[in-house]
Motif scaffolding. Structure first.
Motif, PDB file in Angstrom:
ATOM      1  N   ILE A  39       8.702  25.699 -15.249  1.00  0.00           N
ATOM      2  CA  ILE A  39       9.714  24.758 -15.736  1.00  0.00           C
ATOM      3  C   ILE A  39       9.131  23.847 -16.807  1.00  0.00           C
ATOM      4  O   ILE A  39       9.759  23.613 -17.846  1.00  0.00           O
ATOM      5  CB  ILE A  39      10.311  23.952 -14.560  1.00  0.00           C
ATOM      6  CG1 ILE A  39      11.130  24.889 -13.662  1.00  0.00           C
ATOM      7  CG2 ILE A  39      11.168  22.796 -15.071  1.00  0.00           C
ATOM      8  CD1 ILE A  39      11.535  24.271 -12.338  1.00  0.00           C
ATOM      9  N   ARG A  49      16.937  21.360 -19.379  1.00  0.00           N
ATOM     10  CA  ARG A  49      17.071  21.560 -17.939  1.00  0.00           C
ATOM     11  C   ARG A  49      18.472  22.053 -17.565  1.00  0.00           C
ATOM     12  O   ARG A  49      18.622  22.928 -16.728  1.00  0.00           O
ATOM     13  CB  ARG A  49      16.745  20.261 -17.207  1.00  0.00           C
ATOM     14  CG  ARG A  49      16.907  20.350 -15.717  1.00  0.00           C
ATOM     15  CD  ARG A  49      16.465  19.082 -15.036  1.00  0.00           C
ATOM     16  NE  ARG A  49      15.040  19.065 -14.839  1.00  0.00           N
ATOM     17  CZ  ARG A  49      14.416  19.774 -13.898  1.00  0.00           C
ATOM     18  NH1 ARG A  49      15.088  20.561 -13.115  1.00  0.00           N
ATOM     19  NH2 ARG A  49      13.122  19.693 -13.763  1.00  0.00           N
ATOM     20  N   LEU A  52      19.008  25.884 -17.711  1.00  0.00           N
ATOM     21  CA  LEU A  52      18.176  26.806 -16.943  1.00  0.00           C
ATOM     22  C   LEU A  52      19.004  27.617 -15.952  1.00  0.00           C
ATOM     23  O   LEU A  52      19.878  27.087 -15.264  1.00  0.00           O
ATOM     24  CB  LEU A  52      17.089  26.044 -16.181  1.00  0.00           C
ATOM     25  CG  LEU A  52      16.064  25.294 -17.025  1.00  0.00           C
ATOM     26  CD1 LEU A  52      15.063  24.580 -16.119  1.00  0.00           C
ATOM     27  CD2 LEU A  52      15.348  26.234 -17.976  1.00  0.00           C
ATOM     28  N   ILE A  86      18.909  24.028 -10.156  1.00  0.00           N
ATOM     29  CA  ILE A  86      18.866  25.155 -11.087  1.00  0.00           C
ATOM     30  C   ILE A  86      19.733  26.262 -10.512  1.00  0.00           C
ATOM     31  O   ILE A  86      19.537  26.712  -9.380  1.00  0.00           O
ATOM     32  CB  ILE A  86      17.421  25.636 -11.316  1.00  0.00           C
ATOM     33  CG1 ILE A  86      16.604  24.522 -11.979  1.00  0.00           C
ATOM     34  CG2 ILE A  86      17.407  26.910 -12.155  1.00  0.00           C
ATOM     35  CD1 ILE A  86      15.130  24.819 -12.114  1.00  0.00           C
TER      36      ILE A  86
END
Length: 146
Positions: A39, A49, A52, A86
């Motif tokens: 990450i 972010r 993702l 995520i």
């Protein structure tokens, strides 16, 4: 893309022997280091972010005589991704077979093939040897906790 062999290590980041030139190596054999590293590298290279998506493969119980590390890896990965918010796009996990994974990072496509028929015991022997040595070997690599 990462490939970790065990979900967690109880070693702390400051106890790890980091590799030369900040290159990740054996530290990423553990899920808690591998996921942080992956990450962080994505974010450092401009990834966002909120964009993702995860694809989770593996966790097969390849060796019947060993503990079910694959199940522990699956549980760790799913929990970790949930905690980090995520989205999981695709999974092919569990079962008894090792997998071959090819990932195309530019398009985000992954191809997975279960290896149903092994002509020799190479994979089984490598897994046995690796499991004997994994906790003994030094861990090094770079992880930046966020």
């Amino acid at each position: 893309m990462n490939h970790f062999m065990l979900p967690l290590t109880d070693k702390k980041a400051h106890e790890v022997n980091w590799g030369k030139r900040g290159i990740a190596s054996d530290a990423t054999r553990y899920g808690n280091f591998a996921m942080e590293h992956l990450i962080n590298v994505i974010l450092k290279n401009g990834g966002k972010r909120e964009n993702l998506l995860a694809k989770v493969f593996g966790g097969g119980k390849v060796l019947n005589q060993m503990t079910d590390v694959g199940k522990r890896n699956i549980d760790f990965a799913m929990h970790y991704l949930q905690m980090e918010n995520i989205t999981i796009d695709t999974t092919d996990v569990g079962d008894l077979y090792p997998r071959k994974v090819i990932f195309e990072p530019t398009g985000g496509r992954a191809f997975v093939k279960k290896l149903y028929n092994l002509q020799n015991d190479t994979i089984a022997q490598r897994e046995k040897d690796y499991s004997k040595n994994i906790e003994k070997d030094n861990v090094d690599g770079e992880v930046e906790l966020f």
